[in-house]
Design a protein around this motif. Structure first.
Motif, PDB file in Angstrom:
ATOM      1  N   GLN A 106       0.812  -1.369   0.052  1.00  0.00           N
ATOM      2  CA  GLN A 106      -0.038   0.018   0.034  1.00  0.00           C
ATOM      3  C   GLN A 106       0.906   1.284  -0.064  1.00  0.00           C
ATOM      4  O   GLN A 106       2.008   1.263   0.083  1.00  0.00           O
ATOM      5  CB  GLN A 106      -1.064   0.117   1.362  1.00  0.00           C
ATOM      6  N   LEU A 107       0.268   2.461  -0.209  1.00  0.00           N
ATOM      7  CA  LEU A 107       0.755   3.753  -0.401  1.00  0.00           C
ATOM      8  C   LEU A 107       1.698   3.983   1.116  1.00  0.00           C
ATOM      9  O   LEU A 107       1.361   3.645   2.359  1.00  0.00           O
ATOM     10  CB  LEU A 107      -0.369   4.681  -0.403  1.00  0.00           C
ATOM     11  N   GLY A 108       2.806   4.295   0.891  1.00  0.00           N
ATOM     12  CA  GLY A 108       3.737   4.584   1.952  1.00  0.00           C
ATOM     13  C   GLY A 108       4.703   3.561   2.280  1.00  0.00           C
ATOM     14  O   GLY A 108       5.604   3.327   3.166  1.00  0.00           O
ATOM     15  N   ILE A 109       4.341   2.219   1.654  1.00  0.00           N
ATOM     16  CA  ILE A 109       4.898   0.977   1.851  1.00  0.00           C
ATOM     17  C   ILE A 109       5.883   0.601   0.996  1.00  0.00           C
ATOM     18  O   ILE A 109       5.428   0.588  -0.326  1.00  0.00           O
ATOM     19  CB  ILE A 109       3.978  -0.046   2.404  1.00  0.00           C
ATOM     20  N   ALA A 110       7.222   0.096   1.210  1.00  0.00           N
ATOM     21  CA  ALA A 110       8.057  -0.334  -0.054  1.00  0.00           C
ATOM     22  C   ALA A 110       9.240  -0.972   0.667  1.00  0.00           C
ATOM     23  O   ALA A 110       9.610  -0.723   1.949  1.00  0.00           O
ATOM     24  CB  ALA A 110       8.722   0.851  -0.580  1.00  0.00           C
ATOM     25  N   ASN A 111       9.622  -2.220   0.047  1.00  0.00           N
ATOM     26  CA  ASN A 111      10.781  -2.900   0.474  1.00  0.00           C
ATOM     27  C   ASN A 111      11.066  -3.685  -0.596  1.00  0.00           C
ATOM     28  O   ASN A 111      10.510  -4.396  -1.231  1.00  0.00           O
ATOM     29  CB  ASN A 111      10.183  -4.027   1.806  1.00  0.00           C
ATOM     30  N   ASP A 112      12.487  -3.486  -0.911  1.00  0.00           N
ATOM     31  CA  ASP A 112      13.065  -3.850  -2.054  1.00  0.00           C
ATOM     32  C   ASP A 112      13.396  -5.610  -2.180  1.00  0.00           C
ATOM     33  O   ASP A 112      13.364  -6.432  -2.950  1.00  0.00           O
ATOM     34  CB  ASP A 112      14.312  -3.201  -2.580  1.00  0.00           C
ATOM     35  N   GLU A 113      13.771  -5.920  -1.019  1.00  0.00           N
ATOM     36  CA  GLU A 113      13.836  -7.416  -0.467  1.00  0.00           C
ATOM     37  C   GLU A 113      12.889  -8.276  -0.622  1.00  0.00           C
ATOM     38  O   GLU A 113      12.570  -8.942  -1.338  1.00  0.00           O
ATOM     39  CB  GLU A 113      14.585  -7.601   0.756  1.00  0.00           C
ATOM     40  N   ALA A 114      11.556  -7.735  -0.250  1.00  0.00           N
ATOM     41  CA  ALA A 114      10.225  -8.367  -0.352  1.00  0.00           C
ATOM     42  C   ALA A 114       9.881  -8.217  -1.900  1.00  0.00           C
ATOM     43  O   ALA A 114       9.414  -9.364  -2.244  1.00  0.00           O
ATOM     44  CB  ALA A 114       8.981  -7.375   0.641  1.00  0.00           C
ATOM     45  N   ALA A 115      10.094  -7.232  -2.330  1.00  0.00           N
ATOM     46  CA  ALA A 115       9.878  -7.246  -3.811  1.00  0.00           C
ATOM     47  C   ALA A 115      10.646  -8.225  -4.735  1.00  0.00           C
ATOM     48  O   ALA A 115       9.817  -8.825  -5.428  1.00  0.00           O
ATOM     49  CB  ALA A 115      10.034  -5.700  -4.408  1.00  0.00           C
ATOM     50  N   ALA A 116      11.563  -8.379  -4.399  1.00  0.00           N
ATOM     51  CA  ALA A 116      12.966  -9.289  -5.083  1.00  0.00           C
ATOM     52  C   ALA A 116      12.238 -10.418  -5.067  1.00  0.00           C
ATOM     53  O   ALA A 116      12.240 -11.519  -5.643  1.00  0.00           O
ATOM     54  CB  ALA A 116      14.088  -9.144  -4.721  1.00  0.00           C
ATOM     55  N   LEU A 117      11.926 -10.884  -3.647  1.00  0.00           N
ATOM     56  CA  LEU A 117      11.379 -12.487  -3.208  1.00  0.00           C
ATOM     57  C   LEU A 117      10.242 -12.561  -4.086  1.00  0.00           C
ATOM     58  O   LEU A 117      10.084 -13.742  -4.896  1.00  0.00           O
ATOM     59  CB  LEU A 117      10.824 -12.458  -1.845  1.00  0.00           C
ATOM     60  N   ALA A 118       9.183 -11.826  -4.109  1.00  0.00           N
ATOM     61  CA  ALA A 118       7.973 -11.941  -4.886  1.00  0.00           C
ATOM     62  C   ALA A 118       8.306 -11.929  -6.423  1.00  0.00           C
ATOM     63  O   ALA A 118       7.854 -12.861  -7.107  1.00  0.00           O
ATOM     64  CB  ALA A 118       6.865 -11.122  -4.611  1.00  0.00           C
TER      65      ALA A 118
END
Length: 142
Positions: A106-118
């Motif tokens: 959601q808006l205001g939430i970001a995490n490159d590691e989580a994104a890379a996993l998915a």
């Protein structure tokens, strides 16, 4: 390489294909953003599956303690958790019985590691965007 969200056209396609949204961190308190956003999405016809270990039901739907407890297919995992908590949520999404098509922070939430996993598991990733706002702009008459 820096993360980039899918194009607006692609987000529109993803929303058009979506029937079911599992909402991690969906509060049972009507004054919370997660509740208001999910209620609006439910009113537009999406099935909302709450993921909140502290609630039995939210918005008239059975709440699950974890994504891994959900047996049915989910199109989007929509996350209302702190950025630093999203890696474990991504891992849970990868462990679901049916792999979701989209992992949405959601808006205001970001995490490159989580994104890379998915993304590494073939799941499309959207970060720092409000699903309700995107849906209202891209599919105003769903």
């Amino acid at each position: 390489m820096a993360f980039e969200n899918p194009s607006r056209d692609r987000i529109k396609e993803l929303l058009q294909q979506t029937k079911t949204i599992a909402v991690v961190g969906l509060s049972d308190k009507p004054d919370r953003t997660s509740y208001m956003v999910s209620q609006a999405m439910q009113a537009k016809g999406y099935r909302i599956i709450p993921v909140n270990p502290n609630a039995d039901t939210v918005l008239g739907e059975k709440s699950y303690a974890s994504l891994t407890d959900i047996e049915e297919p989910v199109d989007i995992v929509n996350v209302f958790r702190r950025s630093e908590d999203t890696v474990s949520v991504a891992k849970d999404a990868l462990s679901m019985k049916h792999k979701p098509a989209v992992f949405w922070l959601q808006l205001g939430i970001a995490n490159d590691e989580a994104a890379a996993l998915a993304a590494g598991a073939g799941i499309e990733v959207i970060m720092d965007r409000c699903i309700k706002v995107e849906d209202s702009i891209l599919l105003p008459k769903k």
